[in-house]
Write a protein that holds these residues in place. Sequence first.
Motif, PDB file in Angstrom:
ATOM      1  N   ALA A  70       0.849  -1.193   0.000  1.00 46.68           N
ATOM      2  CA  ALA A  70       0.000   0.000   0.000  1.00 46.68           C
ATOM      3  C   ALA A  70       0.883   1.241   0.000  1.00 46.68           C
ATOM      4  N   HIS A  71       0.428   2.268  -0.706  1.00 44.24           N
ATOM      5  CA  HIS A  71       1.180   3.517  -0.823  1.00 44.24           C
ATOM      6  C   HIS A  71       0.220   4.693  -0.931  1.00 44.24           C
ATOM      7  N   ILE A  72       0.762   5.898  -0.754  1.00 43.98           N
ATOM      8  CA  ILE A  72       0.051   7.118  -1.108  1.00 43.98           C
ATOM      9  C   ILE A  72       0.770   7.669  -2.323  1.00 43.98           C
ATOM     10  N   HIS A  73       0.013   7.934  -3.380  1.00 44.23           N
ATOM     11  CA  HIS A  73       0.545   8.447  -4.640  1.00 44.23           C
ATOM     12  C   HIS A  73       0.026   9.856  -4.889  1.00 44.23           C
ATOM     13  N   MET A  74       0.755  10.635  -5.651  1.00 39.39           N
ATOM     14  CA  MET A  74       0.294  11.938  -6.108  1.00 39.39           C
ATOM     15  C   MET A  74      -0.657  11.733  -7.277  1.00 39.39           C
TER      16      MET A  74
END
Length: 127
Positions: A70-74
Amino acid sequence: MRRLASLFVTAGMLCAAVLPASAAHPDVTIKMHAQNGSGEWGTATLTDLGGRTRVVIALQHENTTGNQPAHIHMGPCAHLNPAPKYFLKNVILGHSNTTIDVPIAKLLGAHMAVNVHESAKDIGRYV
């Protein structure tokens, strides 16, 4: 509904607008819905920790691997920057709990997406 800021959330490329946290309610909970036939759904909850943010992901009907990056992306869901902006702990058996050194206001003030992948082996498939 007054929209003050947006954070876009991906659960199989799903986007959901959220409102920023307030002093009375420091958590922001975003509903995540299944797409792309994954059958997964749940929430991502952001908690203001005074300059840091806790991100808790809780999924139902997670995949059989039980371990999903899981990640936070722009960017908005439809046009994500494929390079993660912030790394989150893997979603293991439906749960992830990560504290990142980013103020919640910075996350809520930009177009970003929480992105859950099928597995480390199939990182290109968003669920």
